[in-house]
Design an enzyme around this catalytic site. Structure first.
Site, mmCIF file in Angstrom:
data_model
loop_
_atom_site.group_PDB
_atom_site.id
_atom_site.type_symbol
_atom_site.label_atom_id
_atom_site.label_comp_id
_atom_site.label_asym_id
_atom_site.label_seq_id
_atom_site.Cartn_x
_atom_site.Cartn_y
_atom_site.Cartn_z
ATOM 1 N N LYS A 103 76.156 94.487 25.924
ATOM 2 C CA LYS A 103 75.145 93.836 25.077
ATOM 3 C C LYS A 103 73.870 93.588 25.877
ATOM 4 O O LYS A 103 73.891 93.590 27.116
ATOM 5 C CB LYS A 103 75.710 92.520 24.535
ATOM 6 C CG LYS A 103 76.002 91.472 25.617
ATOM 7 C CD LYS A 103 76.755 90.267 25.060
ATOM 8 C CE LYS A 103 77.078 89.283 26.172
ATOM 9 N NZ LYS A 103 77.956 88.180 25.693
ATOM 10 N N TYR A 142 47.962 79.606 41.453
ATOM 11 C CA TYR A 142 47.555 78.508 40.578
ATOM 12 C C TYR A 142 48.042 77.156 41.088
ATOM 13 O O TYR A 142 49.159 77.025 41.572
ATOM 14 C CB TYR A 142 48.129 78.707 39.171
ATOM 15 C CG TYR A 142 47.518 79.873 38.429
ATOM 16 C CD1 TYR A 142 46.136 79.970 38.243
ATOM 17 C CD2 TYR A 142 48.327 80.870 37.902
ATOM 18 C CE1 TYR A 142 45.578 81.041 37.553
ATOM 19 C CE2 TYR A 142 47.786 81.944 37.203
ATOM 20 C CZ TYR A 142 46.415 82.023 37.033
ATOM 21 O OH TYR A 142 45.880 83.079 36.355
HETATM 22 C C1 LIG Z 1 79.006 88.196 26.689
HETATM 23 C C2 LIG Z 1 80.433 88.151 26.308
HETATM 24 C C3 LIG Z 1 81.428 88.591 27.203
HETATM 25 C C4 LIG Z 1 81.161 88.960 28.640
HETATM 26 O O1 LIG Z 1 81.150 87.781 29.415
HETATM 27 P P1 LIG Z 1 81.002 87.819 31.019
HETATM 28 O O2 LIG Z 1 81.156 86.396 31.403
HETATM 29 O O3 LIG Z 1 79.651 88.357 31.313
HETATM 30 O O4 LIG Z 1 82.097 88.679 31.543
HETATM 31 C C5 LIG Z 1 82.724 88.661 26.739
HETATM 32 N N1 LIG Z 1 83.042 88.302 25.477
HETATM 33 C C6 LIG Z 1 82.121 87.832 24.608
HETATM 34 C C7 LIG Z 1 82.547 87.442 23.234
HETATM 35 C C8 LIG Z 1 80.795 87.728 24.991
HETATM 36 O O5 LIG Z 1 79.886 87.240 24.128
#
Ligand SMILES: *Cc1c(COP(=O)(O)O)cnc(C)c1O
Length: 373
Positions: free
Chosen positions: A36, A263
């Site tokens: 994702k 800044y």
């Molecule tokens: C993002 C996500 C993961 C992955 O989690 P990590 O801690 O990065 O391994 C797994 N399951 C779900 C439902 C998620 O939203």
């Protein structure tokens, strides 16, 4: 090779090697790699292929659009998507063979409505076990499970999985969530459901709580070589960070003592020194909160951001180091090579390594090394 003005370099062999390593550490029948948010900033399509080469047999995405992009790139591996637009029409996902994470009765009905007269629509029911995000609430389990079983017996849907997600608040909290999850599985069994894939663990629990592994684990951050426990434990696990963030020195200036920098002049030079301009700013996702704190590697030595991170750039006081315009600057990469880590940046910005890599963007380019390409 001359580095780009500002870029992320992603080592696809690191992703493949990390997934291979994780499959050894966590023996489960199935392993999903979560790609994702453009694979946490690493490039979804490329990382999906690299993960599959390392032994992943599922890919996870939040949104259906992310899954469709994998399909358009020719990736045929199983994909699960679990966060949906309230008005989502599941037809395209069904046609693309993307499993639907279902968190409510309304989503279950929408999934059933997308059945096209061929195969049943594959759904994976997400149950709420403590995180208070999506997932079917315990009070609704019986209604949703019964309806799912009915649709299954009609040949409209297939309940391929039942899953949930953990808080990582503490081992006790995760074990409590596990107990709720097991209660959901028992109630689903009473309703007549026989899901092939039961899954609960993401990177952290997969590595530390074997009882959460079930049929499949979902690896996100660990697949990219970063530790789910913070503080640079990735190497202890035999993982290698896949991303290097770097740029080229855009300007060099010799200044006297007492010179204000960037800044608000939150940094002033203590003595005559050399200031180096680095062309990455908060437009690229460099956290402004890391001003005066985050480490930067120049010429094989580590310095700190000097003064405020601005929109396009920040400055580093390098003392008497001999630096030229065009030299390479590494913000973070694989600490085994002597450069700072994404964890160092996370600490400097009071955040987590997940956010450091995923928030990058803006005008950064991305290149890949390794992989089949
Ligand atoms: C993002 C996500 C993961 C992955 O989690 P990590 O801690 O990065 O391994 C797994 N399951 C779900 C439902 C998620 O939203």
């Amino acid at each position: 090779m001359t580095p780009a003005f500002r870029e992320r370099v992603v080592d696809l062999d690191a992703v493949t090697g990390n997934v291979r390593r994780l499959r050894e550490l966590v023996p489960t029948p199935h392993a999903m790699v979560v790609v994702k948010a453009d694979a946490y900033g690493h490039g979804a399509v490329e990382c999906a292929r690299a993960a599959l080469a390392g032994g992943a047999d599922w890919l996870g995405v939040a949104e259906i659009a992310e899954g469709l992009a994998l399909r358009e790139a020719g990736i045929t591996a199983p994909v699960l998507a679990w966060l949906h637009d309230p008005d989502e029409d599941f037809t395209r996902a069904v046609r693309a063979g993307i499993d639907l994470g279902v968190s409510s009765l309304a989503q279950l009905e929408a999934a059933a409505a997308a059945q096209d007269g061929t195969a049943p629509v594959a759904v994976q029911l997400k149950v709420e076990t403590g995180l208070s995000r999506n997932g079917v609430a315990e009070e609704e389990w019986d209604a949703v499970f019964a309806r799912a079983r009915q649709l299954e017996s009609e040949g409209t849907i297939l309940v391929r999985g039942i899953f949930s997600h953990l808080s990582n608040a503490s081992p006790e909290d995760d074990r409590a969530a596990l107990a709720v999850y097991e209660r959901a599985l028992a109630r689903a069994a009473v309703a007549g459901l026989r899901p092939e894939l039961r899954h609960l663990a993401a990177s952290a629990a997969a590595l530390t709580l074997p009882e959460t592994r079930f049929d499949l684990v979902r690896f996100g951050i660990a697949a990219y070589g970063l530790s789910p426990f913070g503080g640079g434990h990735g190497a202890d696990l035999g993982l290698r960070p896949a991303m290097t963030l770097r740029g080229r020195v855009a300007a060099v200036r010799r200044v006297p003592a007492g010179k204000g920098v960037s800044y608000d002049y939150t940094y002033r030079t203590a003595r005559e020194t050399t200031l180096v301009l680095v062309p990455l700013g908060y437009a690229e996702g460099i956290p402004r909160h890391a001003s005066n704190r985050a480490p930067v590697s120049i010429g094989g030595r580590t310095f700190r951001v000097s003064g405020r991170v601005a929109m396009d750039q920040f400055v580093v006081d390098v003392g008497d180091l001999d630096v030229k315009v065009g030299d390479e600057v590494v913000l973070f990469g694989d600490p085994a090579t002597g450069v700072p880590s994404a964890d160092d940046w996370a600490e400097a910005a009071d955040t987590i390594n997940w956010e450091i890599v995923t928030r990058l963007g803006g005008r950064l380019s991305r290149s890949f090394v390794g992989g089949a390409a």
